[in-house]
Motif scaffolding. Structure first.
Motif, PDB file in Angstrom:
ATOM      1  N   GLN A 289     -13.671 -15.967  31.059  1.00 53.80           N
ATOM      2  CA  GLN A 289     -13.824 -17.401  31.264  1.00 53.80           C
ATOM      3  C   GLN A 289     -12.627 -18.168  30.723  1.00 53.80           C
ATOM      4  OE1 GLN A 289     -17.527 -19.041  29.857  1.00 53.80           O
ATOM      5  NE2 GLN A 289     -16.858 -21.158  30.093  1.00 53.80           N
ATOM      6  N   SER A 290     -12.206 -17.840  29.506  1.00 55.61           N
ATOM      7  CA  SER A 290     -11.068 -18.542  28.910  1.00 55.61           C
ATOM      8  C   SER A 290      -9.791 -18.302  29.698  1.00 55.61           C
ATOM      9  CB  SER A 290     -10.868 -18.073  27.462  1.00 55.61           C
ATOM     10  OG  SER A 290     -11.970 -18.443  26.660  1.00 55.61           O
TER      11      SER A 290
ATOM     12  N   VAL B 153      -9.407 -17.529  32.875  1.00 56.57           N
ATOM     13  CA  VAL B 153      -9.448 -18.208  34.176  1.00 56.57           C
ATOM     14  C   VAL B 153      -9.307 -19.714  33.999  1.00 56.57           C
ATOM     15  CG1 VAL B 153     -10.898 -18.730  36.172  1.00 56.57           C
ATOM     16  CG2 VAL B 153     -10.766 -16.383  35.300  1.00 56.57           C
ATOM     17  N   GLU B 154     -10.033 -20.278  33.026  1.00 53.79           N
ATOM     18  CA  GLU B 154      -9.986 -21.721  32.802  1.00 53.79           C
ATOM     19  C   GLU B 154      -8.588 -22.193  32.405  1.00 53.79           C
ATOM     20  OE1 GLU B 154     -12.946 -22.560  29.897  1.00 53.79           O
ATOM     21  OE2 GLU B 154     -14.603 -22.583  31.353  1.00 53.79           O
ATOM     22  N   LYS B 155      -7.854 -21.351  31.690  1.00 52.96           N
ATOM     23  CA  LYS B 155      -6.507 -21.729  31.240  1.00 52.96           C
ATOM     24  C   LYS B 155      -5.435 -21.383  32.267  1.00 52.96           C
ATOM     25  CE  LYS B 155      -7.721 -21.262  26.353  1.00 52.96           C
ATOM     26  NZ  LYS B 155      -7.714 -22.703  26.080  1.00 52.96           N
TER      27      LYS B 155
END
Length: 267
Positions: A226-227, A229-231
């Motif tokens: 998640q981190s 992809v989000e970044k």
């Protein structure tokens, strides 16, 4: 101590850490023992995954285990209580600002902590001040750049690099294992000695395939999806392919290698 634990504090991470500690106990700790009557500081005990082994290996030593996270200290206390061990005392605290007198410990133990610190050298220097002259430090760290496997996969390497990048952005260093020797020497320790501890898993070693390749390493990488992809570090499809390929290495014709580094030195 200004840092962030990139893996997060959650039940799944607690389980992963315990799987790691259980699987690697002989590889990392067969030579980790402290004499009867010695005072040992475990700096950065986390949820106690390593503390149980320390306490069992050295029942006659008095161990003080500290961590910056109050929740982690509580979890560690539960583990020690469940194991019926009485030679450990826990305390919440920043390892750069601990309320201990100089030269008040015979040994310091640090495992999987320096990788998360912005200034690991400063931490090693501070921990040295708590050691009596001639006291020892033991440091264990991994190095994600040491991971290689069959079948090889660019996507898997890209997924691993996400964890390396995220840890770097948080102020840490996921490649720190290879730097233990110069870090310890620069911090003023004498007689520094570092040994590589390789994990090699293939289908003839199912306990390592499950305990390390699947439940420790791949679970760790999977946890940063998640981190990452989000970044914008990686495309979701590429990351998912990388995780798929890491699990592919656990099949009968797959192999997986990773190296930890264990360093020791004297104050």
């Amino acid at each position: 101590m200004n840092t962030a634990y990139v893996h997060g504090y959650n039940p799944r991470e607690n389980i992963r850490l315990q799987d790691q500690a259980t699987t690697l106990v002989d590889l990392l700790h067969s030579d980790t023992t402290f004499p009867v009557g010695s005072r040992v500081l475990e700096a950065g005990c986390g949820v106690g995954a390593q503390t149980v082994t320390l306490a069992k290996n050295s029942p006659g030593a008095s161990i003080v285990s500290v961590d910056i996270s109050e929740h982690s200290v509580e979890q560690a206390e539960l583990k020690i209580r469940a194991a019926g061990l009485a030679n450990v005392r826990f305390q919440q605290g920043d390892i750069l600002q601990l309320p201990f007198a100089s030269e008040s410990f015979d040994h310091v133990f640090v495992c999987f902590v320096l990788e998360h610190l912005k200034e690991p050298g400063t931490a090693l220097q501070k921990l040295k001040s708590y050691l009596r002259p001639g006291g020892t430090i033991t440091v264990i760290e991994g190095d994600h750049g040491s991971a290689y496997f069959h079948p090889d996969s660019d996507a898997a390497q890209a997924a691993i690099q996400c964890q390396v990048e995220l840890q770097s952005r948080a102020g840490g260093n996921a490649l720190i294992g290879r730097s233990l020797y110069p870090l310890l020497v620069a911090a003023g320790y004498r007689d520094v000695w570092v040994s590589p501890r390789m994990v090699y898993a293939d289908s003839s070693k199912p306990e390592l395939v499950d305990g390390f390749t699947k439940n420790t390493f791949t679970a760790m990488i999977e946890g940063v999806r998640q981190s990452a992809v989000e970044k914008g570090i990686i495309d979701p499809a590429m990351f998912d392919k990388g995780i798929e390929d890491l699990y592919r290495t656990t099949e009968p014709d797959g192999t997986f290698c990773y190296t930890f580094f264990k360093g020791m030195g004297k104050a």
